[in-house]
Design an enzyme around this catalytic site. Structure first.
Site, PDB file in Angstrom:
ATOM      1  N   GLY A 229       0.740  -1.164   0.135  1.00 16.52           N
ATOM      2  CA  GLY A 229      -0.077  -0.137   0.119  1.00 16.52           C
ATOM      3  C   GLY A 229       0.632   1.196   0.047  1.00 16.52           C
ATOM      4  O   GLY A 229       2.076   1.104   0.495  1.00 16.52           O
TER       5      GLY A 229
ATOM      6  N   GLN B 258       3.050  10.090   1.197  1.00 14.32           N
ATOM      7  CA  GLN B 258       4.272   9.257   1.320  1.00 14.32           C
ATOM      8  C   GLN B 258       4.897   9.438   0.052  1.00 14.32           C
ATOM      9  O   GLN B 258       6.162   9.356  -0.082  1.00 14.32           O
ATOM     10  CB  GLN B 258       4.120   7.658   1.215  1.00 14.32           C
TER      11      GLN B 258
ATOM     12  N   CYS C 223       6.369  -0.257   7.142  1.00 15.81           N
ATOM     13  CA  CYS C 223       5.818   1.104   6.197  1.00 15.81           C
ATOM     14  C   CYS C 223       7.078   1.278   5.223  1.00 15.81           C
ATOM     15  O   CYS C 223       8.270   1.463   5.668  1.00 15.81           O
ATOM     16  CB  CYS C 223       5.484   2.283   6.994  1.00 15.81           C
ATOM     17  N   LEU C 224       6.776   1.768   4.046  1.00 17.57           N
ATOM     18  CA  LEU C 224       7.752   2.103   2.990  1.00 17.57           C
ATOM     19  C   LEU C 224       8.435   3.331   3.396  1.00 17.57           C
ATOM     20  O   LEU C 224       9.422   3.438   3.008  1.00 17.57           O
ATOM     21  CB  LEU C 224       7.295   2.370   1.721  1.00 17.57           C
TER      22      LEU C 224
ATOM     23  N   HIS D 297      -4.153   1.039   7.950  1.00 13.81           N
ATOM     24  CA  HIS D 297      -2.775   1.671   7.752  1.00 13.81           C
ATOM     25  C   HIS D 297      -2.788   2.964   6.928  1.00 13.81           C
ATOM     26  O   HIS D 297      -2.119   3.896   7.285  1.00 13.81           O
ATOM     27  CB  HIS D 297      -1.466   0.572   7.620  1.00 13.81           C
ATOM     28  N   GLU D 298      -3.109   2.737   5.655  1.00 11.76           N
ATOM     29  CA  GLU D 298      -3.140   3.637   4.504  1.00 11.76           C
ATOM     30  C   GLU D 298      -4.138   4.864   4.878  1.00 11.76           C
ATOM     31  O   GLU D 298      -3.673   5.940   5.001  1.00 11.76           O
ATOM     32  CB  GLU D 298      -3.576   3.202   3.097  1.00 11.76           C
TER      33      GLU D 298
ATOM     34  N   HIS E  31      -2.327   7.106   7.394  1.00 12.36           N
ATOM     35  CA  HIS E  31      -1.277   8.177   6.674  1.00 12.36           C
ATOM     36  C   HIS E  31      -1.979   9.427   6.358  1.00 12.36           C
ATOM     37  O   HIS E  31      -1.600  10.492   6.306  1.00 12.36           O
ATOM     38  CB  HIS E  31      -0.987   7.464   5.183  1.00 12.36           C
TER      39      HIS E  31
END
Ligand code: NI
Length: 199
Positions: A46, A51, A107-108, A150-151, A154
């Protein structure tokens, strides 16, 4: 041609901003395409717009045709050939939630850091718009429900680190102090370069 965008790192203030609703859909498809390309390039499940430096309410998420356990055991390896579903969610909101689950997240924007203690709702219903602005609805549970939460976090400036229960969070942050400090340093350097390039 879709473009791989630089992923913002922990310490970048854009990750802490509350994202604005999307009203103009004219550039959403292109942004989403680039975000999907970026998510694949980085091996994620995701990616939210903040991000990639855009504080707008949009994220992409992928569902793969292997089991969650395999995905977790093999972090970063999410081949495109195993893709089952791809979601682009614009202006998403959770309208129903039920149950709880505790599981692993990374997380990226916080590469190499994982916690096994992230609580989430087990099932969610999410209402959103697609890239053309059409209203959509999805019911998800388990791993996909986790990714969606999670997304969505963000878009509120919330990171999975913030979701770790307080008594576990302190030792977790201590354990990863050096890595997180290094990310903050890199985030600062990236923003300095960006500013210099933009004049
Ligand atoms: Ni993330």
């Amino acid at each position: 041609m879709a473009e791989v965008l630089p992923v913002r790192l922990y310490g970048d203030p854009v990750l802490r901003r509350k994202a604005r609703p999307v009203q103009d859909f004219s550039s959403v498809a292109e942004l989403a395409e680039n975000m999907v390309e970026t998510m694949f390039e980085y091996g994620g499940v995701g990616l939210a717009a903040p991000q990639v430096g855009m504080a707008t309410r949009l994220f992409v998420a992928a569902e793969y045709s292997f089991e969650e356990e395999e995905a977790e055991a093999d972090e970063g390896a999410h081949p495109r050939s195993m893709l089952k579903n791809l979601y682009v969610m614009v202006n998403p909101r959770i309208t129903y939630r039920e149950g709880t689950q505790v599981g692993t997240e990374g997380c990226l924007s916080i590469p190499g850091v994982y916690s096994d203690d992230v609580p989430r709702d087990l099932q969610v219903r999410v209402e959103y718009q697609d890239v053309t602005g059409e209203p959509r609805e999805l019911e998800a549970e388990g791993y996909l429900a986790r990714v969606i939460q999670h997304e969505l976090d963000h878009l509120e400036g919330v990171l999975f680190l913030d979701r770790i229960p307080p008594e576990l969070r302190r030792p977790f942050m201590e354990e990863h102090r050096a890595e997180l400090a290094e990310m903050q340093r890199k985030a600062k350097a990236f923003l300095r370069d960006l500013k210099a390039r933009q004049g």
